[in-house]
Design a protein around this motif. Sequence first.
Motif, short mmCIF file in Angstrom:
data_model
loop_
_atom_site.label_atom_id
_atom_site.label_comp_id
_atom_site.label_asym_id
_atom_site.label_seq_id
_atom_site.Cartn_x
_atom_site.Cartn_y
_atom_site.Cartn_z
N GLY A 175 0.83 -1.20 0.00
CA GLY A 175 0.00 0.00 0.00
C GLY A 175 0.86 1.25 0.00
O GLY A 175 0.54 2.24 0.63
N ALA A 176 1.98 1.18 -0.68
CA ALA A 176 2.94 2.29 -0.68
C ALA A 176 2.38 3.51 -1.41
O ALA A 176 1.31 3.46 -2.03
CB ALA A 176 4.24 1.84 -1.33
N LEU A 177 3.15 4.59 -1.34
CA LEU A 177 2.74 5.84 -1.97
C LEU A 177 2.38 5.60 -3.43
O LEU A 177 3.14 4.98 -4.18
CB LEU A 177 3.89 6.86 -1.87
N GLY A 178 1.22 6.07 -3.81
CA GLY A 178 0.75 5.88 -5.17
C GLY A 178 -0.23 4.75 -5.33
O GLY A 178 -0.93 4.66 -6.34
N ALA A 179 -0.29 3.86 -4.32
CA ALA A 179 -1.25 2.76 -4.38
C ALA A 179 -2.65 3.28 -4.10
O ALA A 179 -2.84 4.32 -3.46
CB ALA A 179 -0.87 1.68 -3.38
N SER A 180 -3.65 2.57 -4.55
CA SER A 180 -5.04 2.97 -4.33
C SER A 180 -5.38 2.82 -2.85
O SER A 180 -4.73 2.07 -2.11
CB SER A 180 -5.98 2.11 -5.16
N ALA A 181 -6.43 3.52 -2.44
CA ALA A 181 -6.90 3.39 -1.06
C ALA A 181 -7.30 1.96 -0.76
O ALA A 181 -7.09 1.47 0.36
CB ALA A 181 -8.08 4.33 -0.84
N THR A 224 -9.47 4.78 16.10
CA THR A 224 -8.45 5.72 15.65
C THR A 224 -8.70 6.14 14.22
O THR A 224 -8.56 7.31 13.84
CB THR A 224 -7.05 5.10 15.77
N LYS A 225 -9.06 5.17 13.39
CA LYS A 225 -9.44 5.42 11.99
C LYS A 225 -10.84 4.83 11.82
O LYS A 225 -11.00 3.63 11.60
CB LYS A 225 -8.44 4.76 11.03
N PRO A 226 -11.88 5.65 11.95
CA PRO A 226 -13.25 5.14 11.97
C PRO A 226 -13.60 4.23 10.80
O PRO A 226 -14.39 3.29 10.97
CB PRO A 226 -14.10 6.41 11.98
N ASP A 227 -13.02 4.48 9.63
CA ASP A 227 -13.36 3.63 8.48
C ASP A 227 -12.73 2.25 8.59
O ASP A 227 -13.02 1.37 7.77
CB ASP A 227 -12.93 4.31 7.18
N GLU A 228 -11.88 2.02 9.62
CA GLU A 228 -11.25 0.71 9.77
C GLU A 228 -11.84 -0.10 10.91
O GLU A 228 -11.32 -1.16 11.26
CB GLU A 228 -9.74 0.87 9.96
N VAL A 229 -12.95 0.36 11.49
CA VAL A 229 -13.60 -0.41 12.54
C VAL A 229 -13.94 -1.83 12.08
O VAL A 229 -13.85 -2.78 12.87
CB VAL A 229 -14.85 0.32 13.07
N PRO A 230 -14.32 -2.05 10.81
CA PRO A 230 -14.52 -3.44 10.38
C PRO A 230 -13.30 -4.33 10.59
O PRO A 230 -13.45 -5.54 10.83
CB PRO A 230 -14.85 -3.30 8.88
N LEU A 231 -12.09 -3.75 10.52
CA LEU A 231 -10.89 -4.55 10.77
C LEU A 231 -10.79 -4.95 12.24
O LEU A 231 -10.26 -6.03 12.55
CB LEU A 231 -9.64 -3.77 10.36
N VAL A 232 -11.27 -4.09 13.13
CA VAL A 232 -11.31 -4.43 14.55
C VAL A 232 -12.18 -5.67 14.75
O VAL A 232 -11.82 -6.60 15.47
CB VAL A 232 -11.84 -3.26 15.39
N VAL A 233 -13.34 -5.65 14.13
CA VAL A 233 -14.28 -6.76 14.24
C VAL A 233 -13.69 -8.03 13.64
O VAL A 233 -13.75 -9.11 14.24
CB VAL A 233 -15.62 -6.40 13.56
N GLU A 234 -13.09 -7.91 12.47
CA GLU A 234 -12.49 -9.08 11.83
C GLU A 234 -11.37 -9.65 12.70
O GLU A 234 -11.22 -10.88 12.82
CB GLU A 234 -11.95 -8.70 10.45
N GLY A 235 -10.57 -8.76 13.30
CA GLY A 235 -9.49 -9.23 14.16
C GLY A 235 -10.00 -9.98 15.37
O GLY A 235 -9.46 -11.03 15.74
#
Length: 388
Positions: A175-181, A224-235
Amino acid sequence: MSDVRFLTREIGSLGKPSWRAKTFVGRPLEATDVAEAERWGKKLEVEGHEELLEGLRTGSLSRAQVDDWAAIYAIRLLEKVGLDVVYDGEQRRTEMYDHVAAFAQGFELRGTVRSFDNKYYAKAAVVETPSVGGPQDVEELEFVRAHTDRVVKVPLTGAYTMEDWSYDEHYAHEGALGASAERRYEARRRFVADVARNVILPNVEGLVAAGAEWIQIDEPAATTKPDEVPLVVEGFNEATRGVSAKKSMHICFSDYSALWPHVLELDDCLELQLEFANRDSREPGTRTEDRPGYADTLKLFKEHGYPNVGLGVLDIHSDFVEPPELVRDRILYAVDVLGDPERIQVNPDCGLRTRSWDVVYEKLAHMVQGARLAEHELNRAHAAPAQA
């Protein structure tokens, strides 16, 4: 309807006694350190604590023996104040992040960074796919279980927090600089999934096999990053998959409104243990620093109906000792909002490691007393019609 009973417990961390902290870093003890060990040994009625005092005076105890005594003292404190569910205040752990990063393969220390106030943690970089050779905390659990007859709840740092608090020198190239979101998001998802499956799940499985009845996953970085809350759940789901034990999640000092509706996808999660008391002074319906207040947070549970509530009734950032009546009223207010006392259990907002043991003792004792007062009020109200 059976009588209401609110389970009382701590969240995880207590401060380290001075004699334990100094032993850990190799600093000489002073007479005041031994005096504190004696004072608390007597107050908590720790059997055989004279052996600790003699060892501290003569310097004859190993670090492991001092850790054992610190754990026993912490267990006795939690028992003495009357908690239903206990652990050892994480006396053997240096810090929640470092405890995991220093044990797992794939992380390399990169130095110390400031987290908040004057609190610091040793931050590591992930340099390869994280893994462990076996469970990490089984001996710790076995020691606690051997020294208490209370229910034991084991706190563990969650996969998302491990990802968010680490430098990324392994997954980030995707996900380096230039990669898509989307590619950057997928790189972080892989990091979380690998920590959950390869580091936390083996520990959870080992703990449950050793008799752990309750696993608490700590995710302070959850919003911390609201759009990543699904990752919290998956974890969480990956780290506890297939495990037959109570499972809950603790999240402190966050914008809890960002958790829903994602937390509805948590698998077999008994409850969310959240901070409420710290928000108690806010007027209902108001927001400060974009964080919902006490009433607003409870309404999220009412609106969505899941999961149950670990109600934080002690402000862990203050030496103010909440009167039992204040704890009672906080509980009764939550019951009134949710309409079901069975959805509520009682705990501090977070770990109490920033408070002295004197303050912790009084806070927790009042928390238990307040829970009993709330039970009395509700059970009396329920019994009144039948008596009439």
